[in-house]
Design a protein around this motif. Structure first.
Motif, short mmCIF file in Angstrom:
data_model
loop_
_atom_site.label_atom_id
_atom_site.label_comp_id
_atom_site.label_asym_id
_atom_site.label_seq_id
_atom_site.Cartn_x
_atom_site.Cartn_y
_atom_site.Cartn_z
N LYS A 1 91.28 48.42 37.28
CA LYS A 1 91.16 47.53 38.45
C LYS A 1 92.34 46.55 38.49
CE LYS A 1 87.85 44.76 40.96
NZ LYS A 1 86.46 44.32 41.03
N GLU A 2 92.67 45.93 37.36
CA GLU A 2 93.80 44.99 37.29
C GLU A 2 95.11 45.64 37.69
OE1 GLU A 2 93.91 43.78 33.23
OE2 GLU A 2 92.04 42.64 33.35
N TRP A 3 95.32 46.85 37.23
CA TRP A 3 96.57 47.55 37.46
C TRP A 3 96.63 48.18 38.85
CZ3 TRP A 3 98.02 53.06 36.61
CH2 TRP A 3 99.40 53.24 36.56
N GLY A 4 95.48 48.34 39.50
CA GLY A 4 95.43 48.96 40.82
C GLY A 4 95.47 50.48 40.77
N ALA A 5 94.90 51.05 39.72
CA ALA A 5 94.89 52.51 39.57
C ALA A 5 94.11 53.16 40.71
CB ALA A 5 94.26 52.90 38.23
N ASP A 6 94.60 54.31 41.15
CA ASP A 6 93.83 55.08 42.13
C ASP A 6 93.20 56.31 41.49
OD1 ASP A 6 96.28 56.37 41.91
OD2 ASP A 6 96.75 56.29 44.05
N LEU A 7 93.46 56.52 40.20
CA LEU A 7 92.84 57.60 39.44
C LEU A 7 92.75 57.21 37.97
CD1 LEU A 7 91.82 60.59 39.21
CD2 LEU A 7 94.21 61.21 38.75
N ILE A 8 91.61 57.50 37.37
CA ILE A 8 91.45 57.38 35.92
C ILE A 8 91.22 58.79 35.40
CG2 ILE A 8 90.01 56.53 34.02
CD1 ILE A 8 89.17 54.21 35.87
N VAL A 9 91.99 59.18 34.38
CA VAL A 9 91.78 60.47 33.71
C VAL A 9 91.25 60.14 32.33
CG1 VAL A 9 92.82 62.62 32.90
CG2 VAL A 9 93.67 61.53 35.01
N ILE B 1 98.09 56.36 37.95
CA ILE B 1 97.13 57.12 37.15
C ILE B 1 96.95 56.45 35.79
CG2 ILE B 1 96.62 59.36 36.11
CD1 ILE B 1 98.61 60.55 38.23
N LEU B 2 95.76 55.95 35.54
CA LEU B 2 95.44 55.38 34.23
C LEU B 2 94.85 56.50 33.38
CD1 LEU B 2 94.16 52.03 33.22
CD2 LEU B 2 92.80 53.97 32.48
N VAL B 3 95.43 56.71 32.21
CA VAL B 3 94.98 57.77 31.32
C VAL B 3 94.39 57.12 30.08
CG1 VAL B 3 95.63 59.87 30.08
CG2 VAL B 3 96.88 59.20 32.15
N ALA B 4 93.09 57.28 29.90
CA ALA B 4 92.38 56.69 28.76
C ALA B 4 92.40 57.70 27.62
CB ALA B 4 90.95 56.34 29.14
N LEU B 5 93.04 57.31 26.51
CA LEU B 5 93.18 58.22 25.37
C LEU B 5 92.51 57.64 24.14
CD1 LEU B 5 96.96 59.11 25.78
CD2 LEU B 5 95.01 60.55 26.38
N ASP B 6 91.85 58.51 23.41
CA ASP B 6 91.36 58.12 22.09
C ASP B 6 92.10 58.98 21.08
OD1 ASP B 6 90.18 60.62 22.22
OD2 ASP B 6 88.13 59.89 22.27
N ARG B 7 91.78 58.81 19.83
CA ARG B 7 92.53 59.55 18.80
C ARG B 7 91.81 60.83 18.40
NH1 ARG B 7 96.20 55.88 15.50
NH2 ARG B 7 96.95 57.89 14.84
N SER B 8 91.07 61.40 19.33
CA SER B 8 90.37 62.65 19.05
C SER B 8 91.28 63.84 19.35
CB SER B 8 89.10 62.75 19.91
OG SER B 8 89.44 63.00 21.26
N SER B 9 90.79 65.02 19.02
CA SER B 9 91.54 66.24 19.31
C SER B 9 91.63 66.51 20.82
CB SER B 9 90.88 67.43 18.60
OG SER B 9 89.54 67.57 19.04
N GLU B 10 90.83 65.83 21.61
CA GLU B 10 90.83 66.01 23.06
C GLU B 10 91.96 65.25 23.75
OE1 GLU B 10 88.56 68.11 24.29
OE2 GLU B 10 87.64 68.31 22.32
N VAL C 1 98.61 66.38 37.24
CA VAL C 1 98.23 65.71 38.49
C VAL C 1 99.35 64.80 38.98
CG1 VAL C 1 96.57 64.08 39.49
CG2 VAL C 1 95.78 65.81 37.90
N ALA C 2 100.12 64.25 38.07
CA ALA C 2 101.19 63.30 38.41
C ALA C 2 102.35 64.00 39.12
CB ALA C 2 101.68 62.61 37.15
N GLN C 3 102.99 63.27 40.01
CA GLN C 3 104.14 63.78 40.74
C GLN C 3 105.41 63.10 40.22
OE1 GLN C 3 103.95 66.16 43.26
NE2 GLN C 3 101.86 66.30 42.52
N PRO C 4 106.42 63.88 39.81
CA PRO C 4 107.68 63.29 39.35
C PRO C 4 108.27 62.35 40.39
CG PRO C 4 107.64 65.64 38.91
CD PRO C 4 106.44 65.33 39.76
N GLN C 5 108.82 61.25 39.93
CA GLN C 5 109.49 60.23 40.73
C GLN C 5 108.58 59.54 41.74
OE1 GLN C 5 112.89 62.26 42.38
NE2 GLN C 5 113.97 62.25 40.42
N THR C 6 107.29 59.84 41.73
CA THR C 6 106.36 59.22 42.66
C THR C 6 105.21 58.53 41.92
OG1 THR C 6 106.84 60.94 44.28
CG2 THR C 6 104.89 59.61 44.67
N SER C 7 104.61 59.24 41.00
CA SER C 7 103.45 58.71 40.27
C SER C 7 103.86 57.82 39.11
CB SER C 7 102.60 59.85 39.72
OG SER C 7 102.07 60.65 40.74
N GLN C 8 103.01 56.86 38.82
CA GLN C 8 103.14 56.04 37.63
C GLN C 8 101.94 56.33 36.75
OE1 GLN C 8 103.30 51.89 38.61
NE2 GLN C 8 104.82 52.19 40.20
#
Length: 174
Positions: free
Chosen positions: A115-123, A5-14, A25-32
């Protein structure tokens, strides 16, 4: 279930809401999780009025470059520190999490890094710009939705100044 899971963060309040949703969405010991933040940085142009080819001009350009480089390094260090608090929280929940602060265009950067990292989800978050402001400011989430090679989950937020309570909805786009 999503593994990368790639999480795109900015410095906003969101940002916190985007991160929290990714955690749900992430699963302990399974998701990266890979947290990414992009600093869109350009060297400022020197005024065309300075530039008659003197040694003074070279000094001004050099000082300006050094000053800009120092500001960029300070911004990178602040972002790394800010992202570290998120990685620690994910790690405490047994979710493998790393963070990156990169310099570049966030639209292209998010898509390429996923794409480089092989993410299957972008949040990613969406601030809710409407009409002309979205046209003028652009929409990172819109770009990512249309160019990503994996599922994109958009966390919709409204501006806190518009209402006391921030309402959030999500929309999953494959």
């Amino acid at each position: 279930m999503f593994e990368k899971i790639l999480v795109a963060l900015d410095r906003s309040s969101e940002a916190t809401a985007v991160f929290e949703f990714a955690l749900s969405v992430a699963q302990p010991q399974t998701s990266q999780m890979l947290l990414v933040h992009f600093i869109d940085w350009e060297m400022q142009e020197i005024s065309p009025w300075v530039g008659l080819g003197t040694l003074y001009d070279i000094d001004v350009a050099g000082e300006r470059y050094e000053w800009s480089h120092q500001r960029l390094q300070k911004e990178i260090e602040q972002c790394k520190s800010w992202l570290e608090s998120y990685t620690q929280k994910a790690s405490s929940l047994e979710i493998d999490c790393k963070a990156e602060c990169q310099v570049g265009n966030c639209n292209i950067g998010i898509v390429n890094r996923a794409k480089e990292w092989g993410a299957d989800l972008i949040v990613i978050g969406r601030r809710g710009h409407k009409n002309i402001s979205e046209i003028l400011l652009g929409s990172v989430s819109n770009y990512v939705i249309h160019h990503a090679s994996c599922t994109v989950l958009v966390v919709q937020g409204t501006k806190a100044s518009e209402t006391d309570e921030v309402n959030r909805t999500t929309e999953v786009i494959s």
